[in-house]
Design an enzyme around this catalytic site. Structure first.
Site, short mmCIF file in Angstrom:
data_model
loop_
_atom_site.label_atom_id
_atom_site.label_comp_id
_atom_site.label_asym_id
_atom_site.label_seq_id
_atom_site.Cartn_x
_atom_site.Cartn_y
_atom_site.Cartn_z
N GLU A 206 7.59 -1.17 -6.84
CA GLU A 206 7.33 -2.58 -6.49
C GLU A 206 7.09 -3.48 -7.71
OE1 GLU A 206 5.15 -0.34 -3.12
OE2 GLU A 206 5.63 -0.01 -5.21
N TYR B 37 -4.54 5.72 -5.09
CA TYR B 37 -4.06 4.57 -4.30
C TYR B 37 -5.21 3.91 -3.55
CZ TYR B 37 -0.92 1.77 -1.45
OH TYR B 37 -0.27 0.73 -0.85
#
Length: 689
Positions: A9, A298
């Protein structure tokens, strides 16, 4: 030319990963989503089984062109977007745009951006999980159907620029319901009696507990007088001593929600800021000679699970630093995430201590990393052991009780204490060593009148906690939800607590009357359960959407026909427009309130609302110093004569000159401390309270 193309991303993530994979891999960023529903229209065909009409996001054309160019040259394309539903959807959209085979095992996921984790993930690529994609699609389509149907009704009937949504409308409801509780609250009088007692040279406090061996409520002063009248002198006897050992376990490592809550309480971070800084720590920090490394796992997770490797490393660190007695002997009881089998938020390596990382991090990155690191390490430490003692202090029919505790073994509390545990009840309170039958003397008996208090307004941390407890939305949606209800001027912050605005209450009442399901907590929770079932493959996304929309469209039709138009009158500003002479009114803009001419659109005059601080401008000595706000909503101070006088200061002038250099003094705030400093030289003094 590299044989393998990897798409992630963000550029930061791409930079970190490319260093791990070597020359055979080219890593580029998609810059987030590349396809979405169009902003200019619904983008969902309700007549064709809710088929979404995805388009390339405006401005992403050059990115897509670049991705296609590299994909065409590569032998293999790997999609390495984030390991959650959103990331799975990004991977799917990329595969469609790049025309990749559906059955191709080209999806790689990793929970932490470290060399070992990334390399291991490329050994085990898999197909895109369509159940996860469908769950994200369903959420996106649901939110589009709600927003793009209700918002136009609100624009037409109430005011342009308004919105409603599945999660934001429930969040607004919580704030308004709490405000109504406060408005309807009726304080009730009650009393307490506290006694100060002496034993030899020690003094301690105790609270009135029983009258005639039963709890006795002190509702009025008359009740208090009944107790004080029954006292006979100052001599009391210890009639019971209860000693216990209490164990305090550490808090679990962070989930997304608990991280947002604790960062709000301990660091004063807004939820959005917490997630932004956590993203930076996850995507990779340049550690110079060590290379770029992701410092945390994460950050979008609702699991408290910890890998065996991370546990072993933490245990080794704790043993080396504090000794084996400080390591946890508990069996793991981590909560598996509802959405995916992620881990909790933790440092990618316990050995990278906050002190060792400090020189590589910004101030905000360091503070958040320290919080995450300490919380995780503490979660792997031994419980604290507290010695508690309870004393019953009696005279005739009257009994007082004193509670005390001392820390026998600090355990995890050596390193970290959760904010909610920083209460008086958890602090040491030493009592003298007393035994049953000992005599003590009352040195003071102090009655105090009190009134019950209404429930407090929501802080951001408490609102996030409540949304999570009610299972409203996902933790990753809380930050944008809270942002939205503030930007729409539905709520405002007063003393760091949310207060609904008049506009917020008007919108809520309309949504409540015409779209009751949207603000119904149970309905929203059930919808989250259905989204989870889609992710698990137990139900199709189209069936979930149809089950909702078939009744919702009837609500929309009824609202369009029956909702009455509401006129929201502007607040008078108390002055006239210097351009046309019409009255000025107060408007709410993106950065707060401002003044505008009531003769709009014929007259477009606007001006900022300025607040004088009662100090003459130190530059021109003619204008007043006024408080203004920058485009980023930061307070600064300028001259009321601007633009004739260009005086500006980020610190608040106090109206006095420096005794050393005669330049103006300002009030300077750093954290929780405030001091007076010179704007020119090194002179300092304590701020007056």
């Amino acid at each position: 030319m590299a044989d393998n193309l990897v798409i992630v991303e963000s550029p930061a993530k791409a930079k970190t990963i490319e260093k791990y994979l070597g020359k055979k891999y080219k890593v580029i960023a998609s810059m987030g989503h590349v396809r979405d529903l169009p902003r200019s229209q619904m983008g969902v065909d309700t007549e064709d089984n809710y088929e979404p009409k995805y388009i390339t996001i405006r401005g992403k054309g050059p990115v897509v062109k670049e991705l296609k160019k590299h994909a065409k040259k590569a032998k293999n394309v790997f999609l390495a977007s984030d390991p959650d539903r959103e990331g799975e959807a990004i991977a799917w959209h990329l595969s469609k745009i790049l025309e990749l085979e559906d059955s191709k095992e080209n999806r790689v996921v990793f929970n932490e951006i470290t060399k070992d984790a990334v390399k291991e993930s490329f050994k085990n690529p898999r197909e895109i999980e369509m159940n996860l994609v469908d769950a994200q699609q369903a959420r996106r389509i649901l939110d589009r159907l709600v927003g793009y149907n209700i918002s136009p009704v609100l624009w037409k009937k109430v005011k342009k620029g308004l919105s409603a949504g599945r999660v934001q409308s429930v969040a607004l409801r919580l704030v308004i319901d709490r405000e109504n509780e406060i408005r309807n609250f009726k304080p009730e009088e009650y009393w307490t009696i506290e006694g100060e007692f002496r034993y030899k040279k020690s003094k301690f406090n105790a609270k009135f507990l029983h009258y005639k061996n039963k709890p006795f409520k002190l509702k009025t002063k008359k009740d208090v007088e009944k107790i004080t009248a029954a006292l006979d002198g100052d001599q009391f006897e210890i009639t019971n001593v209860t000693k216990k050992e209490k164990t305090r376990n550490p808090a679990n490592p962070f989930t997304t929600s608990t991280l947002q809550q604790e960062a709000a309480r301990k660091l004063n971070f807004k939820a959005r800021k917490t997630m932004m800084v956590a993203q930076q720590l996850y995507e990779g920090i340049d550690l110079k000679k060590q290379g770029t490394i992701g410092l945390i796992t994460y950050m979008r997770t609702d699991s408290t699970r910890i890998s065996d490797t991370a546990k072993a490393e933490a245990k080794q660190y704790i043993t080396d630093k504090y000794g084996e007695s400080y390591t946890s002997k508990r069996k793991a009881s981590g909560k598996q995430g509802d959405q995916d089998a992620h881990e909790a938020i933790r440092p990618s390596s316990t050995m990278r201590t906050p002190d060792d990382m400090k020189s590589f991090l910004t101030k905000d990155q360091y503070r958040l990393y320290k919080l995450i690191w300490e919380r995780f390490v503490a979660s792997q430490m031994a419980p604290a052991i507290l010695d508690t003692v309870s004393l019953d202090i009696t005279q005739g029919d009257i009994k007082f009780r004193a509670n005390g505790q001392t820390i026998k073994f600090k355990g995890f509390m050596t390193l970290y204490v959760e904010t909610k545990d920083d209460s008086d009840s958890e602090k040491e309170n030493k009592l003298p060593k007393l035994e049953q039958g000992d005599k003590v003397t009352a040195t003071q008996i102090e009655p105090a009148q009190h009134y019950t208090q209404p429930p407090p307004r929501y802080t951001e941390a408490r609102l996030v906690k409540t949304l999570e407890e009610l299972k409203i939305g996902r933790p990753s949606t809380y930050a944008p939800t809270i942002d939205t209800i503030q930007k729409r001027n539905y709520v405002k912050l007063e003393s760091k607590r949310f207060v609904p605005t008049e506009l917020g209450e008007i919108v809520h009442e309309q949504v409540k009357e015409y779209f009751p399901e949207i603000i119904d907590v149970e309905f929203t929770v059930n919808m989250e359960t259905l989204l989870d079932k889609i992710a698990e493959g137990d139900i199709t996304w189209r069936k979930v959407i149809d089950g909702f929309f078939s009744s919702f469209k009837q609500d929309v039709e009824r609202a369009e026909e029956e909702m009455e138009k509401i006129e929201i009158k502007d607040e008078p500003a108390g002055e006239d427009c210097e351009v046309c002479g019409s009255p000025m009114v107060i408007k709410m803009g993106r950065y707060g309130k401002f003044m505008a001419c009531s003769n709009f659109p014929d007259c477009r005059n606007t001006k900022a609302i300025v607040k004088s601080i009662g100090v003459k401008c130190p530059k021109c000595n003619d204008g007043d110093v006024v408080e203004r706000k920058s485009k980023k909503n930061r307070v600064f101070y300028g001259c009321s004569k601007y633009p004739e006088c260009d005086f500006i200061s980020w610190d608040k002038p106090i109206g006095r000159d420096c005794p050393k250099c005669n330049q103006y003094l300002v009030e300077n705030k750093k954290g929780k401390t405030t001091q007076v400093i010179c704007s020119n030289c090194d002179y300092k003094e304590a701020a007056q309270k």
